[in-house]
Design a protein around this motif. Structure first.
Motif, PDB file in Angstrom:
ATOM      1  N   CYS A  21       1.696  -0.341  -1.447  1.00  0.00           N
ATOM      2  CA  CYS A  21       1.458  -0.716  -2.846  1.00  0.00           C
ATOM      3  C   CYS A  21       2.241  -1.966  -3.230  1.00  0.00           C
ATOM      4  N   CYS A  44       3.254   4.634   1.887  1.00  0.00           N
ATOM      5  CA  CYS A  44       2.433   4.378   0.691  1.00  0.00           C
ATOM      6  C   CYS A  44       3.152   3.447  -0.279  1.00  0.00           C
ATOM      7  N   PHE A  50       0.063  -5.291  -3.929  1.00  0.00           N
ATOM      8  CA  PHE A  50      -0.095  -5.385  -5.387  1.00  0.00           C
ATOM      9  C   PHE A  50       1.250  -5.771  -6.000  1.00  0.00           C
ATOM     10  N   VAL A  94      -1.394   6.089  -6.962  1.00  0.00           N
ATOM     11  CA  VAL A  94      -1.342   6.648  -5.613  1.00  0.00           C
ATOM     12  C   VAL A  94      -0.540   7.948  -5.586  1.00  0.00           C
ATOM     13  N   TRP A 117      -8.240  -3.528  -1.851  1.00  0.00           N
ATOM     14  CA  TRP A 117      -8.416  -2.260  -2.553  1.00  0.00           C
ATOM     15  C   TRP A 117      -8.615  -1.107  -1.582  1.00  0.00           C
ATOM     16  N   SER A 163       1.259  -5.860  -9.886  1.00  0.00           N
ATOM     17  CA  SER A 163       0.832  -4.620 -10.554  1.00  0.00           C
ATOM     18  C   SER A 163       1.223  -3.409  -9.728  1.00  0.00           C
ATOM     19  N   HIS A 164       2.386  -3.501  -9.059  1.00  0.00           N
ATOM     20  CA  HIS A 164       2.783  -2.419  -8.158  1.00  0.00           C
ATOM     21  C   HIS A 164       3.064  -1.116  -8.900  1.00  0.00           C
ATOM     22  N   LEU A 180      -5.339   0.446  -1.028  1.00  0.00           N
ATOM     23  CA  LEU A 180      -4.956   1.387  -2.084  1.00  0.00           C
ATOM     24  C   LEU A 180      -5.670   2.727  -1.908  1.00  0.00           C
ATOM     25  N   ASP A 238      -8.612  -6.813 -11.894  1.00  0.00           N
ATOM     26  CA  ASP A 238      -7.653  -5.805 -11.422  1.00  0.00           C
ATOM     27  C   ASP A 238      -7.416  -4.745 -12.489  1.00  0.00           C
ATOM     28  N   PHE A 248      -8.207  -0.772 -12.139  1.00  0.00           N
ATOM     29  CA  PHE A 248      -7.182   0.252 -12.331  1.00  0.00           C
ATOM     30  C   PHE A 248      -7.603   1.268 -13.396  1.00  0.00           C
ATOM     31  N   SER A 274       1.305   6.418 -15.715  1.00  0.00           N
ATOM     32  CA  SER A 274       0.884   5.022 -15.874  1.00  0.00           C
ATOM     33  C   SER A 274       0.739   4.634 -17.341  1.00  0.00           C
ATOM     34  N   ALA A 324      -0.205   0.625  -9.310  1.00  0.00           N
ATOM     35  CA  ALA A 324      -0.656   1.131  -8.016  1.00  0.00           C
ATOM     36  C   ALA A 324       0.143   2.357  -7.591  1.00  0.00           C
TER      37      ALA A 324
END
Length: 558
Positions: free
Chosen positions: A152, A148, A156, A167, A34, A159-160, A37, A231, A235, A399, A163
Motif C-alpha cells: 500500500c 500488505c 499509493f 485493505v 490497482w 493516498s496510503h 491493492l 483515485d 476508493f 477511513s 489504501a
C-alpha cells in the motif's frame, strides 16, 4: 519563400480541445497498480485466521485434555508470534517481497497444519510443540500484514492511509468466509476443518497474488492529469463495494451455503473491474460536459506537484532545523530509541492495550463464553460471525477521517477515542445481563465494531505520529501489546473461570473441566470493562496532545 509554420500553435491553443483518450499501455499500468491493492485485499481476507480460534478451541481443549489456563496459553502463544513481527521488516532488507509473502504462507501452512493433525488425532505431540506451532501460525499473520502494508505504501504514496484502511478492513471478513466454506463442505463436519482451511487457503491465495505482488511501483502510473480525481472515485467505489460485502456476509440470505459462498467470492473478485469502470465513466462524463468547465477543475490536480514541492521544502527546512536544535517532533521519522521515549507513544500503547487488544481476547473466548451459557457450537459460530462482520464494518469506518476531513475538523486520534467508547459499554451490558442471547450478540457487535476500527486506524496513526518510512518497524513495536494483553487478560479470564468451577457450576467433558453458568465470566466482564475505561482516558489524552501535530500536517497538505 514558404510561409512560416509557427502560426498554427496559437490557434490550436485557443481551441482548448478535449483531452485525448489514454493510451492502452498507460491505462494498463494504471490498472496494474490497482491489482496490487486487490491482491492485498485477498491476502487480508484470507489471513484473519486468528479470529476463528474460538470456533475450534473447545475441541482443541478436549483433545489435548488441558485446563482453561493452558488453553489460554495456546492463544497467548499465537499472539506471542506477533511480538516477533518486526522480523518481517528485517527480512524485507534481504529478500524480495514475494519471498517474504511465501515465507509467511509456509509458516501458516506448517503452524496450522500441525494443529490440524493433532486435533484430528493423526499424531500426538507434547503440549510444548503445540505451543510452538501456535506461535509459528501467529508469526505468519504478522508477515502477511507487513507485506500488505508495504504494498500500500509503495504503490499509493499520496493516498496510503485510504489504501491501508480499505485493505486492513478485509481482515475482519476471514471468519465469515471460513464459516461459509465450512458450511458449504459439510455443516456437520468437525471444527478441525477450520484449522485445515487456515493452513491451505492463505497458501493458495498467496500463489494467486504472486503476479500483482511482483509489480514494481512506478513514480507516474497515471493515465491522465485527472488521476487524483479518478483515485478518489475508485476508493469511494471500493469502500461501497466493501460495505455491500459486509452486509452480504452479516445478514442471513435465503441461499444454500455453496451459492452464498460463490456470491462472496464474486464480491471479492469484482474489485478488479472497478478501476476500469470508474475511469471509463469519468471519461465519458467529462467528455459529455462543457470543455471549459471540466478543464477548469483539472488545475487542482495540476497544482499537486507544487504542493509536493512545498511539502518537500518544508521537510528539508525542518530537517535543517532539527539538525540545528537536535529535536525530533511528533510527525517526523522516529527510531526505536526515540519512539520509546515519547509520552505520546505510551498513551497510544495503553489506549491500544486497553481497547483493541481486549476485543481480540474477547473474540478468543467466545467459544468458552457460549459454552458456559449452555449454548450450542452453532451459537458460538454465530457469535464469531457477528464479531468478524462488525469488525469488518469498523475497519471500513476507519477511513472516515480521510473522507470527512473538510467537513469535520476532528483528528484521526479523535476518531480513535470515539471508537473506544462502545467497548466499556458493551462489557458492562454483558455483566448486567449475560444470559440473554440478543444481549450477547449486541455486545459482541459493539466490541467487534470498536476493535475493528482500532486495528485498521492504528497503522495510519502510527504513520502520522512517528513517520511513514518507519511505520513497518514502529507498528510491529506497537502490537507487542497484543501478546502481553492476551496473557494478562486471558489469565484473568481463565483464573476467574476456573475459580467458579469450585462453586458447583461445572461439568466434565473428556477429562476437562467446563464451567457452566453466568457467574463464569461475570467478574471478567466487569474487570475488562474497567480496564477499557482506562484505555478510553488514555486515548483522550493522546487526542489532546496530538491536535497540534495534525494541524501542522493539514497546513503542509493544503
Amino acid at each position: 519563400m514558404q510561409p512560416p509554420i509557427t502560426t498554427k500553435p496559437p490557434a490550436t491553443a485557443e481551441k482548448s480541445p478535449a483531452p485525448e483518450p489514454p493510451r492502452f499501455r498507460e491505462m494498463l499500468m494504471w490498472w496494474r497498480r490497482w491489482t496490487v491493492l486487490v491482491a492485498a485485499i485477498w491476502i487480508q481476507a484470507s489471513t484473519g485466521t486468528n479470529f476463528d480460534f474460538s470456533a475450534y478451541s473447545s475441541d482443541l481443549k478436549s483433545v489435548l485434555q488441558i485446563s482453561q489456563s493452558r488453553l489460554n496459553y495456546l492463544a497467548v502463544a499465537s499472539d506471542l508470534g506477533k511480538a516477533l513481527g518486526w522480523s518481517s521488516g528485517f527480512a524485507l532488507s534481504y529478500f524480495p517481497l514475494s519471498g517474504v509473502l511465501f515465507a509467511a504462507a509456509a509458516m501458516g501452512l506448517v503452524g496450522y497444519g500441525v494443529q490440524w493433525f493433532v486435533i484430528s488425532n493423526f499424531i500426538t505431540l507434547p503440549y510444548f510443540l503445540v505451543l510452538v506451532s501456535c506461535s509459528l501460525a501467529g508469526l505468519s499473520i504478522c508477515w502477511f500484514n507487513t507485506v500488505c502494508f508495504v504494498l500500500c505504501i509503495q504503490h499509493f504514496t499520496s493516498s496510503h492511509s485510504l489504501a491501508l484502511s480499505l485493505v486492513v478492513s478485509f481482515n475482519g471478513v476471514s471468519p465469515a468466509l471460513y464459516n461459509l466454506v465450512h458450511e458449504s463442505i459439510s455443516p456437520s463436519s468437525a471444527s478441525s476443518l477450520y484449522l485445515l482451511l487456515n493452513s491451505l487457503v492463505p497458501f493458495f491465495v498467496s500463489a494467486l497474488a504472486l503476479y500483482p505482488v511482483t509489480t514494481k511501483p512506478s513514480l507516474d502510473t497515471s493515465p491522465s492529469h485527472g488521476i487524483s480525481r479518478h483515485d478518489s472515485h475508485v476508493f469511494v467505489s471500493l469502500n461501497v463495494l466493501a460495505l455491500i460485502t459486509c452486509f452480504y456476509l452479516l445478514f442471513p440470505i435465503s441461499l444454500s451455503p455453496p451459492l452464498h459462498l460463490l456470491g462472496a467470492i464474486l464480491l471479492l473478485v469484482l474489485p478488479l473491474s472497478i478501476p476500469v469502470l470508474v475511469f471509463a465513466f469519468d471519461y465519458l462524463l467529462r467528455d459529455s460536459c462543457l470543455g471549459h468547465q471540466s478543464s477548469g477543475y483539472v488545475i487542482v490536480d495540476m497544482d499537486e506537484p507544487e504542493i509536493l514541492k512545498g511539502l518537500a521544502s518544508d521537510l528539508s527546512s525542518d530537517r535543517k532545523r532539527r539538525e540545528e536544535i537536535e529535536i525530533v517532533k511528533i510527525g517526523d521519522e522516529h527510531s526505536l530509541s526515540l519512539l520509546i521515549r515519547r509520552i505520546e507513544f505510551w498513551l497510544y500503547y495503553l489506549a491500544y492495550f486497553c481497547g483493541g487488544t481486549i476485543g481480540l481476547v474477547y473474540s478468543n473466548n467466545l467459544g468458552q463464553i457460549a459454552q458456559s451459557l449452555g449454548q450450542s457450537s452453532s451459537d458460538a459460530k454465530t457469535l464469531v460471525t457477528v464479531f468478524s462482520s462488525f469488525s469488518f464494518f469498523g475497519r471500513l469506518l476507519s477511513s472516515a477521517p480521510d473522507f470527512t476531513r473538510k467537513k469535520f475538523e476532528l483528528t484521526r486520534t479523535g476518531w480513535f477515542t470515539i471508537a473506544l467508547i462502545p467497548t466499556p459499554i458493551a462489557f458492562f451490558i454483558l455483566a448486567s445481563s449475560p444470559t440473554c442471547r440478543m444481549t450477547i450478540q449486541t455486545a459482541t457487535a459493539m466490541i467487534g465494531l470498536s476493535s475493528g476500527f482500532i486495528f485498521a486506524s492504528a497503522v495510519s496513526i502510527t504513520s502520522d505520529l512517528f513517520g511513514r518510512n518507519s511505520v513497518g518497524v514502529n507498528q510491529n513495536i506497537l502490537i507487542t501489546n497484543i501478546p502481553i494483553g492476551s496473557f494478562v487478560y486471558g489469565y484473568i479470564a481463565s483464573y476467574l473461570y476456573e475459580s467458579n468451577t469450585n462453586s458447583g457450576t461445572k461439568s466434565v467433558v473428556s477429562d476437562s473441566v467446563v464451567c457452566v453458568g453466568k457467574e463464569c465470566y461475570l467478574r471478567t466482564f466487569l474487570v475488562w470493562g474497567c480496564l477499557s475505561v482506562f484505555g478510553l482516558v488514555s486515548s483522550f489524552l493522546l487526542f489532546v496532545k496530538t491536535r497540534s501535530v495534525y494541524h501542522r500536517l493539514d497546513q503542509n497538505r493544503f
